[in-house]
Write a protein that holds these residues in place. Structure first.
Motif: not given
Lengths: 399, 304
Positions: B203, B205-206, B210-212, B214-215, B218-219
């Motif tokens: 959450x 990241x979003x 961040x797009x889903x 990218x999330x 990156x996470x």
């Protein structure tokens, strides 16, 4: 460096943006200006989880540069309200506007709103610097600008020199500031703070409260804080809303919430209060007279009272508004005799419980400010005492 | 009030408890390893047991040790059959690991995202194949993959293929069997890592833009690396020495070190060479694991 010192240094530089510390910004009352355009608007928003109505036909307007606090017991819907603003929950009914634009259907990553999570939600695999830079990288900003903004933000939250550390190498207070910096560096139109001070110990919490207020005033941002801690809400907020069962019971500056609560729930939830049930015997102008079982005849001054003789009403009386004496006060409008049952010494003040009307009577809370360094206390258990208060002290509460 | 346990007996018992896993390792790992090593250094002989020299007693220890040599290991290096079978095993095990990861990650991710009440059922479904014997399940694949078997019947039935695929006794069949058999070992550690992943991080990241996708990159992905490593190790290590699957599903040209070992041991009765093959295999497996462990230890060290 001691944060208090730094604050005192930074205050004058703020250019008097804040007329006086605390929530009292005399010139800042956009909610009283009918022409002001609110930054955030909830219009008849309802959110259900199964059979539970978390937010119930709620409308709310928050203004630019406002420090808004949402206060309520756990499960009252305040977190759901905030999560709908961030975009993590979708309202079932109604709409949410930001800057006049309906954002109800906008996904979280496209909202100019940032949130500081209660758990901080720092990325454990990224350094402090990378955590703060995360949101800026997603905007695709040039590297140099990202570095400069992260650097500036690190200075602002006093984390310079820590950018290489991992979250698990930081103290609780430092983690809190990283979380704050990570959200602030995006320069959001609205910053949401979910129990921002909940995980800090008491001393740090008090310090951080003032830091948050200074940051908010300096950056000119709009803050919305969700908290269950009334001290926190009252200290920081320009306006606060008291919420229960998915509805807003009152939205007002903290002093109004405390001194003129809209309902019995608000009066009881915020601060201590003595409740006296009674029946109105006379209304003469602003002066209401009532007959109560626990405290006899009471007079109180109420602006344009709506009650009429014969109505059953509840009167609220804050403990610090009551005077305590051994001798019967001469000319007080309201006085009643009782016996001290309990004395709680808290240092700055003493909470005295007085039983009025015999053993089966009513226990009144009276708070005394300890203004002198007297060691011998004037009151002791089982003392026969008198309680007295002004006509302005009592307030009629809607149930 | 209970009387306090005397200190000496307490630490004595503590020592005993601490010693048990070491005793276990000495009895069931170190001792067999020393025996295998000793056989690997011996020469094959038509004898009972089929190697020489035999241990003559402590008095002739010097002569005994002098008779041991590295000839079998030299042979492993000289004969291309052996290092080719090692390379082939590495290749098949690596492919198995990659395919199992490609299938297992989305599977584990979907399981972790599933509602809590479904997760138990899904977990049981993943480990359900273990209810049946491994051997029988691999045998079942023969019926599926053989010409005009279940797979061919199905594919030709819906008109996707015109003639039998002839998958059985190929490296492809080995891969299918390996991926099928080892997939649960990939899914389980991945699931446990992904399930523990803090949802508020996603959450956050979003929330930070961040797009889903990218999330995820990156996470989720960086935070699931421990699960990826654990799952890959659990698949790769048994896969490299696998014998049953290449024996049943592979062809005569499927070269795997497990099969070579079996042949040397049972067909050629060359125990010393088979032991040498086993020891090189162990080194091939243990070295990268030790390096991995050290890299991880250092990674943590730099964090502290």
């Amino acid at each position: 460096m001691d944060p208090r010192q730094e604050r005192q240094v930074s205050r004058p530089e703020a250019g008097g943006r804040r007329a006086s510390p605390g929530s009292v910004r005399r010139d800042f009352q956009p909610w009283n200006d009918p022409t002001a355009k609110p930054l955030v608007e909830f219009r008849n928003v309802t959110k259900r989880f199964g059979a539970v109505v978390a937010v119930d036909r709620l409308s709310l307007a928050i203004h630019q540069r406002e420090f808004f606090a949402l206060l309520g017991p756990s499960g009252c819907g305040k977190t759901t309200l905030m999560r709908m603003l961030a975009g993590f929950e979708q309202p079932d009914e109604g709409e949410i506007l930001l800057d006049g634009v309906d954002i109800t259907a906008v996904p979280p990553h496209k909202r100019p709103v940032n949130m500081m999570f209660q758990s901080y939600a720092l990325f454990p695999h990224l350094s402090v610097g990378d955590n703060i830079a995360y949101g800026l990288k997603r905007e695709g900003l040039p590297k140099a600008e990202i570095a400069a903004r992260v650097e500036a933000m690190l200075g602002r939250v006093r984390l310079k020199g820590m950018e290489k550390r991992r979250p698990d190498q930081l103290s609780g207070g430092q983690r809190q500031r990283v979380a704050l910096a990570r959200a602030l560096v995006k320069q959001p139109k609205l910053l949401l703070l979910d129990e921002p001070l909940g995980a800090l110990d008491k001393k740090l919490r008090e310090e951080t409260q003032y830091e948050l207020m200074d940051l908010q005033a300096d950056l000119g941002l709009t803050f919305m804080v969700v908290t269950h801690d009334q001290d926190e809400a009252m200290t920081m907020a320009d306006r606060m809303a008291v919420m229960d069962h998915g509805r807003l019971l009152q939205i007002a500056p903290p002093d109004l919430i405390y001194e003129a609560p809209a309902s019995r729930f608000v009066a009881e939830f915020v601060g201590d209060i003595n409740l006296i049930e009674g029946r109105v015997t006379a209304v003469a102008g602003d002066l209401v007279t009532l007959e109560s079982k626990s405290a006899g005849v009471i007079e109180l001054d109420e602006d344009a009272p709506s009650c009429r003789p014969g109505d059953a009403i509840t009167v609220g009386l804050r403990p610090e508004k009551i005077a305590l004496s051994h001798d019967e006060p001469g000319q007080a409008n309201n006085k009643v005799a009782g016996e001290i049952w309990d004395i709680g010494y808290l240092g700055d003040m003493t909470m005295v419980q007085v039983m009025v009307g015999g053993d089966q009577g009513k226990l009144f809370k009276v708070s005394l400010t300890n203004r002198t360094r007297r060691i011998e206390r004037p009151f002791a258990w089982e003392d026969k005492v008198w309680l007295s208060w002004d006509v302005e002290a009592g307030m009629v509460l809607a149930s | 009030m209970s009387t306090p346990v005397p200190r000496s007996s307490g630490t004595g018992r503590g020592l005993l408890v601490a010693a048990i896993p070491y005793l276990w390792l000495v009895a069931f790992f170190l001792a067999p390893f020393v025996i295998v090593l000793r056989i690997a250094l011996s020469d094959a002989a038509t004898d009972q047991p089929p190697y020489a020299p035999h241990f003559p007693g402590i008095s002739q220890l010097g002569e005994f040790l002098g008779a041991l040599d590295l000839e079998n290991f030299r042979l492993l290096g000289d004969d291309p059959l052996y290092w080719q079978s090692y390379l082939s095993s590495l290749r098949i095990a690596a492919l198995t690991t990659l395919i199992a990861l490609a299938i297992g990650y989305p599977l584990a991710y979907a399981m972790a995202l599933a509602p809590k009440r479904w997760q138990g059922i899904l977990l049981v479904l993943v480990i359900l194949p273990f209810w049946t014997s491994f051997l029988i399940r691999v045998y079942a694949w023969i019926g599926i993959l053989r010409p005009d078997g279940l797979l061919d019947m199905a594919l030709m039935g819906i008109g996707l293929t015109a003639e039998p695929l002839r998958l059985l006794n190929t490296d492809t069949a080995v891969l299918i069997g390996m991926v099928y058999s080892y997939l649960p070992f990939m899914v389980l550690p991945l699931f446990s890592t992904l399930q523990k992943l803090d949802g508020t991080l996603l959450e956050a990241a979003s929330d930070l833009g961040a797009t889903p996708l990218t999330t995820f990159l990156t996470v989720t992905l960086p935070l699931s690396i421990p699960g990826i490593l654990a799952g890959s190790a659990l698949v790769f290590i048994p896969a490299i020495g696998e014998f049953v699957i290449p024996d049943l599903l592979g062809g005569s040209d499927t070269l795997m070190v497990g099969k070579v070992l079996w042949n040397e041991f049972f067909s050629n009765r060359d125990w010393p060479l088979a032991s040498a093959v086993a020891i090189v295999l162990l080194v091939v497996l243990v070295l990268p694991l030790m390096l991995l462990q050290r890299a991880r230890g250092q990674g943590e060290g730099s964090v502290r």
